[in-house]
Design a protein around this motif. Structure first.
Motif, mmCIF file in Angstrom:
data_model
loop_
_atom_site.group_PDB
_atom_site.id
_atom_site.type_symbol
_atom_site.label_atom_id
_atom_site.label_comp_id
_atom_site.label_asym_id
_atom_site.label_seq_id
_atom_site.Cartn_x
_atom_site.Cartn_y
_atom_site.Cartn_z
ATOM 1 N N UNK A 32 0.842 -1.191 0.000
ATOM 2 C CA UNK A 32 0.000 0.000 0.000
ATOM 3 C C UNK A 32 0.879 1.244 0.000
ATOM 4 N N UNK A 33 0.275 2.339 -0.418
ATOM 5 C CA UNK A 33 0.869 3.662 -0.277
ATOM 6 C C UNK A 33 -0.254 4.603 0.116
ATOM 7 N N UNK A 34 0.108 5.792 0.557
ATOM 8 C CA UNK A 34 -0.879 6.826 0.868
ATOM 9 C C UNK A 34 -0.150 8.149 0.935
ATOM 10 N N UNK A 35 -0.923 9.233 1.049
ATOM 11 C CA UNK A 35 -0.275 10.537 1.107
ATOM 12 C C UNK A 35 0.442 10.761 2.431
ATOM 13 N N UNK A 36 -0.310 10.761 3.541
ATOM 14 C CA UNK A 36 0.271 11.163 4.818
ATOM 15 C C UNK A 36 -0.214 10.268 5.955
ATOM 16 N N UNK A 37 0.699 9.834 6.829
ATOM 17 C CA UNK A 37 0.309 9.022 7.978
ATOM 18 C C UNK A 37 0.226 9.789 9.288
ATOM 19 N N UNK A 38 0.491 11.091 9.288
ATOM 20 C CA UNK A 38 0.896 11.777 10.505
ATOM 21 C C UNK A 38 -0.224 11.998 11.524
ATOM 22 N N UNK A 39 -1.475 11.852 11.130
ATOM 23 C CA UNK A 39 -2.548 12.004 12.125
ATOM 24 C C UNK A 39 -2.801 10.713 12.887
ATOM 25 N N UNK A 40 -2.061 9.651 12.538
ATOM 26 C CA UNK A 40 -2.213 8.363 13.215
ATOM 27 C C UNK A 40 -0.905 7.981 13.906
ATOM 28 N N UNK A 41 -0.978 7.388 15.085
ATOM 29 C CA UNK A 41 0.249 6.928 15.744
ATOM 30 C C UNK A 41 0.965 5.895 14.872
ATOM 31 N N UNK A 42 2.267 5.976 14.860
ATOM 32 C CA UNK A 42 3.028 5.062 14.009
ATOM 33 C C UNK A 42 2.782 3.609 14.389
ATOM 34 N N UNK A 43 2.493 3.344 15.669
ATOM 35 C CA UNK A 43 2.238 1.958 16.084
ATOM 36 C C UNK A 43 0.968 1.424 15.436
ATOM 37 N N UNK A 44 -0.022 2.294 15.186
ATOM 38 C CA UNK A 44 -1.254 1.875 14.526
ATOM 39 C C UNK A 44 -0.981 1.484 13.068
ATOM 40 N N UNK A 45 -0.217 2.316 12.366
ATOM 41 C CA UNK A 45 0.117 2.010 10.973
ATOM 42 C C UNK A 45 0.909 0.711 10.893
#
Length: 264
Positions: A32-45
């Motif tokens: 997968x790819x996406x634009x931005x992960x920053x509103x989610x905790x890295x542990x969730x991703x």
């Protein structure tokens, strides 16, 4: 055989973002790819990737004030310190989840602004980003984007992007070749893929696809994607191909085009 990554910003929007990982895996995607992960905790991703056996192919570094219309800050004079902080944040996420490619958006330039000054800032910022990423084994990519979708975007053509990479001279700085944007701006996609895959000092670090002109599935529109996929294979590209398109109806319902490329 081409390998495809679902773009979770544009695809599976019928699900909440964190549920899109499972939906993509169910349909056969391995990345997968996406634009931005920053509103989610890295542990969730990281957990969603691991739980669904997915590889993170790419995401973007912080783009400035996206909600206010900014589309990257890499070429914006006076924003250098903010850009560097954004690179640090992106590298924290990338190293934690095993992501090996970061897209840096150039940003907008208004009519009458000094292009040479913007370009000098852009080169310096890319040099910083590439050096910071190199010790982590991460590649920085830059993407020419058409000015119909993003009016005023600083970087629009493949040869300009390749020239920037050549001037910076970093071994981990490459071009993100979005076939949709290339077709709209300049066309002649096959020739440009052949030319840029062969470049020894820059080349293509990531590929993205969408149908032209509506940005739906690659099976819809004016491009012959089966031919392009075969060409990309022939040229030896073994990276992920990001599916950065807006499904015409439901995401899963529009995946007939993907079936020939899934492992049997």
């Amino acid at each position: 055989m081409p390998r495809f990554a679902a773009n979770l910003t544009m695809m599976y929007t019928e699900h909440a973002f964190l549920d899109r990982f499972a939906a993509a895996a169910k349909d056969g995607f391995k990345a997968v790819e996406f634009l931005f992960p920053y509103e989610y905790p890295v542990v969730e991703i990281k957990a969603r990737l691991a739980d669904n056996g997915l590889t993170q192919a790419l995401f973007n570094t912080p783009p400035g004030d996206w909600a206010d219309g900014e589309r990257g800050i890499a070429s914006l004079p006076g924003r250098e310190q903010e850009f560097r902080r954004g690179i640090d944040t992106a590298l924290e996420y990338a190293t934690a989840i095993g992501n090996k490619k970061l897209h840096v958006m150039a940003g907008l330039i208004a009519v009458g602004q000094p292009r040479d000054k913007h370009r000098a800032v852009y080169l310096d910022n890319l040099d910083y980003a590439a050096k910071a990423a190199r010790s982590h084994g991460i590649t920085i990519v830059i993407e020419p984007i058409n000015t119909r979708d993003i009016p005023g975007f600083f970087l629009n053509r493949q040869d300009d992007a390749q020239a920037v990479c050549g001037e910076v001279g970093a071994p981990n700085l490459q071009v993100q070749f979005d076939i949709y944007h290339c077709q709209i701006v300049e066309g002649d996609v096959s020739v440009k893929l052949k030319r840029d895959m062969a470049r020894p000092n820059a080349g293509i670090g990531h590929i993205q696809i969408a149908g032209v002109p509506e940005r739906h599935e690659p099976s819809i529109g004016e491009l012959n994607y089966p031919y392009l996929f075969q060409l990309i294979d022939t040229l030896g590209y073994d990276g992920w191909i990001g599916c950065e398109y807006r499904p015409k109806a439901g995401t899963s319902e529009g995946l007939d085009w993907l079936s020939p490329y899934l492992p049997t």
